[in-house]
Design a protein around this motif. Structure first.
Motif, PDB file in Angstrom:
ATOM      1  N   TYR A   1       0.793  -1.363   0.042  1.00  0.00           N
ATOM      2  CA  TYR A   1      -0.044  -0.064  -0.076  1.00  0.00           C
ATOM      3  C   TYR A   1       0.904   1.150  -0.017  1.00  0.00           C
ATOM      4  N   GLU A   2       1.936   1.541   0.712  1.00  0.00           N
ATOM      5  CA  GLU A   2       2.750   2.490   0.999  1.00  0.00           C
ATOM      6  C   GLU A   2       3.904   2.683  -0.693  1.00  0.00           C
ATOM      7  N   ALA A   3       3.947   1.543  -1.179  1.00  0.00           N
ATOM      8  CA  ALA A   3       4.701   1.715  -2.354  1.00  0.00           C
ATOM      9  C   ALA A   3       3.661   2.444  -3.605  1.00  0.00           C
ATOM     10  N   ARG A   4       2.332   1.818  -3.555  1.00  0.00           N
ATOM     11  CA  ARG A   4       1.394   2.512  -4.362  1.00  0.00           C
ATOM     12  C   ARG A   4       1.217   3.753  -4.186  1.00  0.00           C
ATOM     13  N   GLU A   5       1.066   4.053  -2.848  1.00  0.00           N
ATOM     14  CA  GLU A   5       0.984   5.686  -2.581  1.00  0.00           C
ATOM     15  C   GLU A   5       2.224   6.492  -2.717  1.00  0.00           C
ATOM     16  N   LEU A   6       3.227   6.084  -2.676  1.00  0.00           N
ATOM     17  CA  LEU A   6       4.291   6.734  -3.152  1.00  0.00           C
ATOM     18  C   LEU A   6       4.808   7.144  -4.654  1.00  0.00           C
TER      19      LEU A   6
ATOM     20  N   LEU B   1       3.629  10.202   4.703  1.00  0.00           N
ATOM     21  CA  LEU B   1       4.070   9.844   3.425  1.00  0.00           C
ATOM     22  C   LEU B   1       4.276  11.068   2.487  1.00  0.00           C
ATOM     23  N   GLY B   2       5.554  10.985   1.845  1.00  0.00           N
ATOM     24  CA  GLY B   2       5.763  11.917   1.001  1.00  0.00           C
ATOM     25  C   GLY B   2       6.902  11.638   0.199  1.00  0.00           C
ATOM     26  N   VAL B   3       7.029  12.726  -0.774  1.00  0.00           N
ATOM     27  CA  VAL B   3       8.334  12.720  -1.764  1.00  0.00           C
ATOM     28  C   VAL B   3       8.891  14.300  -1.567  1.00  0.00           C
ATOM     29  N   ALA B   4      10.349  14.143  -1.573  1.00  0.00           N
ATOM     30  CA  ALA B   4      10.895  15.398  -1.630  1.00  0.00           C
ATOM     31  C   ALA B   4      12.264  15.417  -2.718  1.00  0.00           C
TER      32      ALA B   4
ATOM     33  N   ARG C   1       7.767   6.570 -10.455  1.00  0.00           N
ATOM     34  CA  ARG C   1       8.773   5.512 -10.489  1.00  0.00           C
ATOM     35  C   ARG C   1      10.048   6.067 -10.977  1.00  0.00           C
ATOM     36  N   VAL C   2      11.122   5.137 -10.548  1.00  0.00           N
ATOM     37  CA  VAL C   2      12.516   5.506 -10.754  1.00  0.00           C
ATOM     38  C   VAL C   2      12.996   4.427 -11.733  1.00  0.00           C
ATOM     39  N   PRO C   3      12.485   4.361 -12.978  1.00  0.00           N
ATOM     40  CA  PRO C   3      13.072   3.450 -13.970  1.00  0.00           C
ATOM     41  C   PRO C   3      14.425   3.707 -14.102  1.00  0.00           C
ATOM     42  N   GLY C   4      15.014   2.362 -14.347  1.00  0.00           N
ATOM     43  CA  GLY C   4      16.607   2.505 -14.455  1.00  0.00           C
ATOM     44  C   GLY C   4      17.573   3.372 -13.442  1.00  0.00           C
ATOM     45  N   GLY C   5      17.053   3.574 -12.150  1.00  0.00           N
ATOM     46  CA  GLY C   5      17.462   4.216 -11.313  1.00  0.00           C
ATOM     47  C   GLY C   5      18.498   3.606 -10.376  1.00  0.00           C
TER      48      GLY C   5
ATOM     49  N   TYR D   1      11.802  -6.966   1.961  1.00  0.00           N
ATOM     50  CA  TYR D   1      10.628  -6.826   1.073  1.00  0.00           C
ATOM     51  C   TYR D   1      10.424  -5.480   0.433  1.00  0.00           C
ATOM     52  N   GLY D   2      10.751  -4.275   1.158  1.00  0.00           N
ATOM     53  CA  GLY D   2      10.604  -3.051   0.431  1.00  0.00           C
ATOM     54  C   GLY D   2      11.682  -2.889  -0.622  1.00  0.00           C
ATOM     55  N   THR D   3      12.870  -3.591  -0.362  1.00  0.00           N
ATOM     56  CA  THR D   3      13.925  -3.432  -1.380  1.00  0.00           C
ATOM     57  C   THR D   3      13.214  -4.213  -3.001  1.00  0.00           C
ATOM     58  N   ARG D   4      12.689  -5.196  -2.602  1.00  0.00           N
ATOM     59  CA  ARG D   4      12.111  -5.752  -3.572  1.00  0.00           C
ATOM     60  C   ARG D   4      10.983  -5.060  -4.339  1.00  0.00           C
ATOM     61  N   LEU D   5      10.122  -4.326  -3.631  1.00  0.00           N
ATOM     62  CA  LEU D   5       9.187  -3.605  -4.243  1.00  0.00           C
ATOM     63  C   LEU D   5      10.213  -2.340  -4.997  1.00  0.00           C
ATOM     64  N   ILE D   6      11.246  -1.916  -4.381  1.00  0.00           N
ATOM     65  CA  ILE D   6      11.751  -0.633  -5.065  1.00  0.00           C
ATOM     66  C   ILE D   6      12.315  -1.378  -6.642  1.00  0.00           C
ATOM     67  N   LEU D   7      12.785  -2.487  -6.539  1.00  0.00           N
ATOM     68  CA  LEU D   7      13.133  -3.125  -7.796  1.00  0.00           C
ATOM     69  C   LEU D   7      11.735  -3.306  -8.631  1.00  0.00           C
ATOM     70  N   ASP D   8      11.129  -4.075  -8.194  1.00  0.00           N
ATOM     71  CA  ASP D   8       9.813  -4.459  -9.082  1.00  0.00           C
ATOM     72  C   ASP D   8       8.587  -3.455  -9.381  1.00  0.00           C
ATOM     73  N   ARG D   9       8.483  -2.677  -8.344  1.00  0.00           N
ATOM     74  CA  ARG D   9       7.177  -1.764  -8.659  1.00  0.00           C
ATOM     75  C   ARG D   9       7.918  -0.381  -9.075  1.00  0.00           C
ATOM     76  N   PHE D  10       8.908   0.131  -8.358  1.00  0.00           N
ATOM     77  CA  PHE D  10       9.389   1.496  -8.877  1.00  0.00           C
ATOM     78  C   PHE D  10      10.263   1.500  -9.931  1.00  0.00           C
TER      79      PHE D  10
END
Length: 204
Positions: free
Chosen positions: A20-25, A198-201, A31-35, A46-55
């Motif tokens: 849920y947090e990943a979807r909100e972020l 939750l946010g992005v800076a 996303r950060v494709p190729g980042g 688990y969060g690491t895997r979300l960064i790779l797979d979803r972001f």
């Protein structure tokens, strides 16, 4: 982090919450494709895997203070060999934590992720300074945090072990960001009466 919180971090409900947090972020910052990404406190990975797979990150460098969490993360991320570096280290000193594989240098990352780690750090302002240091200009800081409002609740105090001094409210966390060259998007969100932020800076 005490035994109860360690169990919670490794539980299916926490994995559901991180999805849920990943979807909100993603809605807040994209996303950060190729980042090239740094993660503060990878936990069981688990969060690491979300960064790779979803972001869509190409590579993640992640630190955690707990060697047991690093071991769990290595197992979870086995299929991502070559795309992840895990190290035991502190969010307030990424240069030392990432030194074995030559990362953690100034302005080296496209994004930094904080899945509810900074509230565990008494000198949390130092962690924000470190985030700003390693981000490239225009790089994004994705944060999901537990605030002093939540930590003051009796349930939190009974179940979990957190620093009792120098805690931040949502407003205090957001106000600290520009002091480190981080500009928060106006579309940040709080939940449950300000308990969670939750946010992005962006690094200016």
């Amino acid at each position: 982090m005490n035994r109860i919180e360690s169990m919670l971090v490794n539980s299916p409900p926490r994995r559901w919450l991180q999805r849920y947090e990943a979807r909100e972020l993603i809605n807040l910052g994209g996303r950060v494709p190729g980042g090239l990404v740094a993660e503060l406190g990878c936990g069981p990975g688990y969060g690491t895997r979300l960064i790779l797979d979803r972001f869509g990150a190409a590579h993640v460098d992640a630190v955690d203070l707990d060697p047991a969490m690093i071991a769990r993360a290595r197992k979870r991320l086995a299929r991502h060999t070559g795309r992840v570096h895990l190290a035991q280290g502190s969010a307030t000193d990424l240069r030392t934590g990432f030194a074995p594989f030559g990362s953690g240098q100034d302005a080296s990352y496209d994004a930094v992720f904080d899945f509810a780690i900074i509230h565990h750090i008494p000198n949390w302002r130092d962690a924000l300074a470190e985030v700003a240091r390693v981000l490239k200009p225009g790089g994004r800081f994705y944060f999901d945090e537990v605030t002093a409002t939540a930590l003051a609740r009796p349930t939190y105090q009974r179940l979990f072990d957190h620093p009792t001094d120098n805690r931040f409210t949502a407003g205090e966390f957001l106000a600290e960001l520009p002091r480190h060259g981080l500009t928060a998007s106006e579309s940040w969100r709080t939940h449950i009466g300000g308990d969670y932020l939750l946010g992005v800076a962006t690094r200016t």
